[in-house]
Scaffold this motif. Sequence first.
Motif, PDB file in Angstrom:
ATOM      1  N   LYS A 233       0.830  -1.209   0.000  1.00  0.00           N
ATOM      2  CA  LYS A 233       0.000   0.000   0.000  1.00  0.00           C
ATOM      3  C   LYS A 233       0.860   1.252   0.000  1.00  0.00           C
ATOM      4  CE  LYS A 233      -3.698   2.219   2.660  1.00  0.00           C
ATOM      5  NZ  LYS A 233      -4.571   2.119   3.861  1.00  0.00           N
ATOM      6  N   LEU A 234       2.036   1.165   0.618  1.00  0.00           N
ATOM      7  CA  LEU A 234       2.962   2.302   0.671  1.00  0.00           C
ATOM      8  C   LEU A 234       3.854   2.381  -0.566  1.00  0.00           C
ATOM      9  CD1 LEU A 234       4.059   2.049   4.424  1.00  0.00           C
ATOM     10  CD2 LEU A 234       2.442   3.664   3.423  1.00  0.00           C
ATOM     11  N   THR A 246       8.678   5.683  -4.371  1.00  0.00           N
ATOM     12  CA  THR A 246       7.882   6.803  -3.887  1.00  0.00           C
ATOM     13  C   THR A 246       8.771   7.913  -3.366  1.00  0.00           C
ATOM     14  OG1 THR A 246       7.726   5.628  -1.779  1.00  0.00           O
ATOM     15  CG2 THR A 246       5.882   5.401  -3.304  1.00  0.00           C
ATOM     16  N   THR A 251       6.461   9.828   1.667  1.00  0.00           N
ATOM     17  CA  THR A 251       6.384   8.628   2.504  1.00  0.00           C
ATOM     18  C   THR A 251       6.546   8.975   3.975  1.00  0.00           C
ATOM     19  OG1 THR A 251       7.308   7.287   0.705  1.00  0.00           O
ATOM     20  CG2 THR A 251       7.367   6.352   2.925  1.00  0.00           C
ATOM     21  N   LEU A 254       3.379  10.485   5.337  1.00  0.00           N
ATOM     22  CA  LEU A 254       2.342   9.467   5.493  1.00  0.00           C
ATOM     23  C   LEU A 254       2.563   8.640   6.758  1.00  0.00           C
ATOM     24  CD1 LEU A 254      -0.163   8.246   4.114  1.00  0.00           C
ATOM     25  CD2 LEU A 254       1.382   6.653   2.939  1.00  0.00           C
ATOM     26  N   LEU A 255       3.820   8.269   7.021  1.00  0.00           N
ATOM     27  CA  LEU A 255       4.127   7.482   8.219  1.00  0.00           C
ATOM     28  C   LEU A 255       3.799   8.258   9.491  1.00  0.00           C
ATOM     29  CD1 LEU A 255       7.535   5.745   7.323  1.00  0.00           C
ATOM     30  CD2 LEU A 255       5.219   4.839   7.144  1.00  0.00           C
ATOM     31  N   TYR A 259       0.410   6.542  10.828  1.00  0.00           N
ATOM     32  CA  TYR A 259       0.958   5.369  11.513  1.00  0.00           C
ATOM     33  C   TYR A 259       1.803   5.708  12.740  1.00  0.00           C
ATOM     34  CZ  TYR A 259      -0.553   3.350   7.104  1.00  0.00           C
ATOM     35  OH  TYR A 259      -1.312   2.981   6.018  1.00  0.00           O
ATOM     36  N   HIS A 430      14.507   4.442   2.234  1.00  0.00           N
ATOM     37  CA  HIS A 430      13.143   3.918   2.249  1.00  0.00           C
ATOM     38  C   HIS A 430      13.061   2.654   3.108  1.00  0.00           C
ATOM     39  CE1 HIS A 430       9.082   3.321   0.709  1.00  0.00           C
ATOM     40  NE2 HIS A 430       9.378   2.040   0.561  1.00  0.00           N
TER      41      HIS A 430
END
Length: 777
Positions: A233-234, A246, A251, A254-255, A259, A430
Amino acid sequence: MTETPIELELSVKQSQSESGRGLQPPPLFQLPLTAQDPSDNDQQTQLQLSESNPEAQQQAKPRWINPRRLLLLLLGFSLSSAILGLFYYMHYNHQKRNIQTVTPCLSPACRWASARLSISADPFTQPCDYFLFACGSDVLSPEKGGRQRGQGIPGHPQNQKENAGRTERKGQRKEKIPDRRTVLLQYLREILEADDRPASTAVQKAKAFYRSCLGTKSIETAGADPFLALIQKLGGWAVSGQWNRTDFNSTLSLLMRDYATFPFFNLYAGKDPNEIPRETAKRYIQIDQPDLLIPVQWNSKTLKSQAETQTLRPFLESCQRYLALLGAPPSRSMIHVGTFISLSSELAVAAAPLRFRLSRGQLYQRTTIGELQKQAPGIDWLGCLRAAFHPLPLFKDDHVLLHNLPYIMQMSRTIGKWLVKHELSTSPVHTYMVLNLLHTLIPALDSRFSETANNLSLALGEAGGVADRWKRCVSETERGFGHVLTHLLSERTAHREAEEIIQNIFSSFKSTLRELKWTDQKSLQFVMKKVESLIPRLWTTKEISSEAELDLLFSKVTVGTNSFFSNYVQLLSFRRKRRNELLTGRAEAADSLSVTPFLLGDELLFPMGMFIPPLFHPTYPRAMNYGLMGFLIAKDILHLILPDVYSQSEMVHAVGECVWAHYLAVTKGEAGGGGEFSLSAGQRQEVWVQYSALQIALQAYHQSLKNHPRDTSISGLSHTRLFLTSFSQVHCDSDAYSQFMPLEPSFLITVICSKSDLCPESLQCPNKTQQHSLETC
C-alpha cells in the motif's frame, strides 16, 4: 501440713458422709460443720483417741486448728491469687494487645484483603526473616537464582547466605502486592472483562478491541501477511524487488500522519518552560531526536554516540531475522541489513543523552519553521508538520522548539547524502523507514516478531521476558482508548476518601519538613515556600464528562472482531487527534492513568490510577489505606519535592547509616560492622526517604484517629499492627529510585519498632542481642 490435726481429717470424713455425693471444695477451704466450742471438741476427741489408741497418750497433745489462723491462711492465699492474677492479666494484655476489641470490616474487599494477609509474611510472627524475601514473586526468588535486594553491594549480608539457609526457607516465601503499574493493569483488565451493565458504544468498542488483541489464534494464523500488504500500500520496498520509488518526504509524511511512526525525529506538543506565566503559556510543536533502533553508547571523551561491536552482533542477527520473517530472499537480505546498520550508525553520531543536552543549553531552542528549513533542508518541514498535525493550519512563521539542533542538522545532511548516493540502487532510506514502521507495528503481529525483539533485549542485557498477553492487550487498549478507561476509572474511584488521605499525608509531610535539621535556613525557607504554594488534589480529567461525548469522539472508529492488526492501525491514526488537542490546549498533558503524582503549575496532582485495590479501597480500615497508599503517597512527595535533600540536611546521612546498622545487626549480627558495607549517598537518601515516608504515613494515620476515633480492622488486628502489617505488603516500586534501596522496605518496621511504644509487640530477634543496644533512628 504437719500442723494439721487428726481431728480435721475425721471431721472431713464425717462431712463427706453427711453431705452425700457431689463436688466439694478442697479440704483446706472446708469450713467446720458445727459451731461447737473448740475446747469441747478438743476434749472429746482426745478422750476418744485415748480410749482407742493408748499409744497416742505418749504423743504431744494435738490441737484443733485456730479459726484466726485459718482466716489468715485464707486471706494470704486470696491475696497471693489476686497478685498472680494481676500479673497474668498484665502479661496477657501485653501479649494480646493486637487482638483488642475492634470492629471487624466485613466488606467483600476486606474479606479478600484478610485472606491475602493470612498467607503473607507477618512481621510480628517472623521478626527475624520476614524482610529477607526478595521483591516480586518469580524472577527475584532466591530459589530461581534471581537477584535479591542487597545483591550488588560488596560484602552484603544477603550475598553471604549459605545455600542451606535458602533451602530452609524454601516454600515459606509469601506473596506481596505487585508494583503499582501491574496493579493498575490488573484493575483495568477487570474493567475490560466485566459485563455488569449495558455499556455505551465507546465502551463496547474498547472492550471489543481488547478481545481482538487476546484472540491470538487469528493473529498467529495471519502471520506477516497484514504487514506485507501494508508495505504494498505504501508502494512496496526494494527488499522484495518491488518498489514504486515513492517520494521520500511524501512517505515520511504518510508514516507520521497515519501510523504514528517517526523514523528521523520525534514530535510532540508542549509549553515552553521559559515563558512566564507558565499557567497561561502557549503550547508549541517540539522536535526532538528519535528513539533509535540501533543500540548506541555515549562516549564522554569524543562527545558522540557510537555503536559497539558486542551490541552490533545481536542487532545484526535481529535485523536478519525480521527480513526472513517478511520473506526476503537470503541473497538480498544481507545487503539491506548492512546498509540499514550503516545509515543507523551515521544518524546516531549526533544523538546525545538528555543530561548532556541540558548542560549545553540545547533544550527548548526556539526557531520558526522557515528558519528550520534553512538549517536542515533535507526535510520538507512545513509539509511534514502539516501532515503530522492535520488538519491544523501551520505556517512558516510559526515557532517550534528544538531539543537537539546539532542532531537535526546532522540528520538532514546524512539523508541528503544517502538519497543522492544510494537511493537509486538499494534504497536504504526507504528501507530504513519501513523497518521503523515494522517496529511500531510489532505489537499487532504474530509472536515470532515479539520474540525476536525480546531476544535482542536479552542479548543487550536489558530487562527481558515476554509480558503476559493480557498485560500487552490492556496496555494497547489504554493507549488507544485512554479516554474511555479514564471515564470508567473515574466512576469507580472513591473521590472523597482519596482526597482525604492526600490532604492528611501532605499535612504530615509539611510537619516533617519543619522538624528536619537543615544545613542552613535559606534551604528551609526555599523549600517551605515551594511547598506552601502547592495545592495537592486528586487528578480528574475534565476533557470528557459524559458517555455521549465519548461516543461522539470514537464515532468514526470501527473495531472488527477478527483483525487485531487493522484495529491497531486504525488507532495509530487516532493518536494524531490527541497531538492536535494537546497543541491547541483542548486536552491536558497529564496522564490520569498514571501511577505516580506530578507537578502541574502550582498543583500537586495525584492520578486516579493510584487509588485502586488492593492498594486502596474506601471500605478498607483506614489503618490499611494509610499503611499501603499513605506510605506510597508520602514517598512520592519526598521524591518529587526533595530530589536533592541529601545535600541539604545531615539527618539524611545519619538516618541512612542508623537504619543500615539495624539491618546489619539482624542479618549479620554486627551492629557496628558498616565499614566495608557502607552505603552510597544515593542509597542513604533512598533509605531516609522510605523511612521518613513510613513515619509520615503513621503520623497522618494517628492524627486521623484523633479526628475520627472509630476505625474498623481485619483479622482482629489492632490498628497500629494492621497499619504496619499492611505496609509490609508494599512491593519494591519499579520507579527510578528503586535501584538505590539496598534492603527490603518492610525491614523499616523492625527499625521503627525497636525503641518505640507505637508497636503492639517488640520485633527483637532472640539470637541477635546486639540489636537491643542500637540507637533509635
